[in-house]
Scaffold this motif. Structure first.
Motif, PDB file in Angstrom:
ATOM      1  N   THR A   1       0.851  -1.185   0.000  1.00 55.14           N
ATOM      2  CA  THR A   1       0.000   0.000   0.000  1.00 55.14           C
ATOM      3  C   THR A   1       0.889   1.237   0.000  1.00 55.14           C
ATOM      4  O   THR A   1       2.076   1.178   0.341  1.00 55.14           O
ATOM      5  N   ALA A   2       0.313   2.352  -0.356  1.00 51.20           N
ATOM      6  CA  ALA A   2       1.051   3.612  -0.336  1.00 51.20           C
ATOM      7  C   ALA A   2       1.505   3.945   1.087  1.00 51.20           C
ATOM      8  O   ALA A   2       2.609   4.449   1.291  1.00 51.20           O
ATOM      9  N   ALA A   3       0.670   3.625   2.071  1.00 50.35           N
ATOM     10  CA  ALA A   3       1.026   3.892   3.469  1.00 50.35           C
ATOM     11  C   ALA A   3       2.219   3.037   3.895  1.00 50.35           C
ATOM     12  O   ALA A   3       3.116   3.521   4.599  1.00 50.35           O
ATOM     13  N   ASP A   4       2.245   1.771   3.465  1.00 49.95           N
ATOM     14  CA  ASP A   4       3.367   0.891   3.795  1.00 49.95           C
ATOM     15  C   ASP A   4       4.656   1.405   3.167  1.00 49.95           C
ATOM     16  O   ASP A   4       5.697   1.482   3.819  1.00 49.95           O
ATOM     17  N   ARG A   5       4.600   1.760   1.890  1.00 58.18           N
ATOM     18  CA  ARG A   5       5.790   2.244   1.183  1.00 58.18           C
ATOM     19  C   ARG A   5       6.284   3.543   1.818  1.00 58.18           C
ATOM     20  O   ARG A   5       7.466   3.734   2.035  1.00 58.18           O
ATOM     21  N   SER A   6       5.364   4.443   2.142  1.00 55.57           N
ATOM     22  CA  SER A   6       5.731   5.707   2.768  1.00 55.57           C
ATOM     23  C   SER A   6       6.373   5.471   4.139  1.00 55.57           C
ATOM     24  O   SER A   6       7.380   6.106   4.480  1.00 55.57           O
ATOM     25  N   ALA A   7       5.810   4.546   4.913  1.00 57.09           N
ATOM     26  CA  ALA A   7       6.374   4.236   6.235  1.00 57.09           C
ATOM     27  C   ALA A   7       7.782   3.668   6.104  1.00 57.09           C
ATOM     28  O   ALA A   7       8.672   4.009   6.894  1.00 57.09           O
ATOM     29  N   LEU A   8       7.998   2.810   5.116  1.00 58.51           N
ATOM     30  CA  LEU A   8       9.339   2.259   4.886  1.00 58.51           C
ATOM     31  C   LEU A   8      10.321   3.354   4.485  1.00 58.51           C
ATOM     32  O   LEU A   8      11.458   3.389   4.967  1.00 58.51           O
TER      33      LEU A   8
END
Length: 124
Positions: free
Chosen positions: A4-11
């Protein structure tokens, strides 16, 4: 599995935090790192005490990134970084020292503290 975009952003945010630290000769690589939310795993006896767990290029979370928080993602990504540089020594260290006294756990906790965004300094 698509991130998800949230997962990628968090990484990406966790990587930026870890990139400020001098732990290893090369920065953490996140191209192949995946975040999986798997609450059922954390019902198993060994995993009950954790909210997150890392296994090489996989970060397993009890709850989605938005609820788990940036610090947990940073902590688990630090473990990924450790395994990128010490793929056998890091996981085997838990057999030798256990969890509480593990130097890799101490390093990940220190990384989170050192790179934490001070409370009240975020613009929401």
């Amino acid at each position: 599995m698509q991130q998800t975009a949230a997962d990628r952003s968090a990484l990406e945010e966790a990587k930026a935090r870890l990139d400020r630290l001098p732990f290893y000769p090369a920065p953490v690589r996140i191209e192949r790192v995946r975040i999986l939310v798997w609450p059922l795993l954390f019902r198993l006896p060994w995993f009950r005490r954790f909210d997150g767990y890392s296994a090489w290029n996989t970060i397993l979370l009890r709850e989605p990134v938005a609820r788990s928080g940036a610090d947990l993602v940073c902590h688990e990504l630090c473990h990924v970084w450790q395994m990128q540089h010490r793929p056998l020594a890091m996981p085997l260290s838990y057999l030798r020292t256990g969890y509480a006294a593990n130097p890799y756990e101490a390093e990940a906790r220190w990384a989170v503290r050192e790179t934490a965004v001070p409370r009240g300094s975020r613009e929401d």
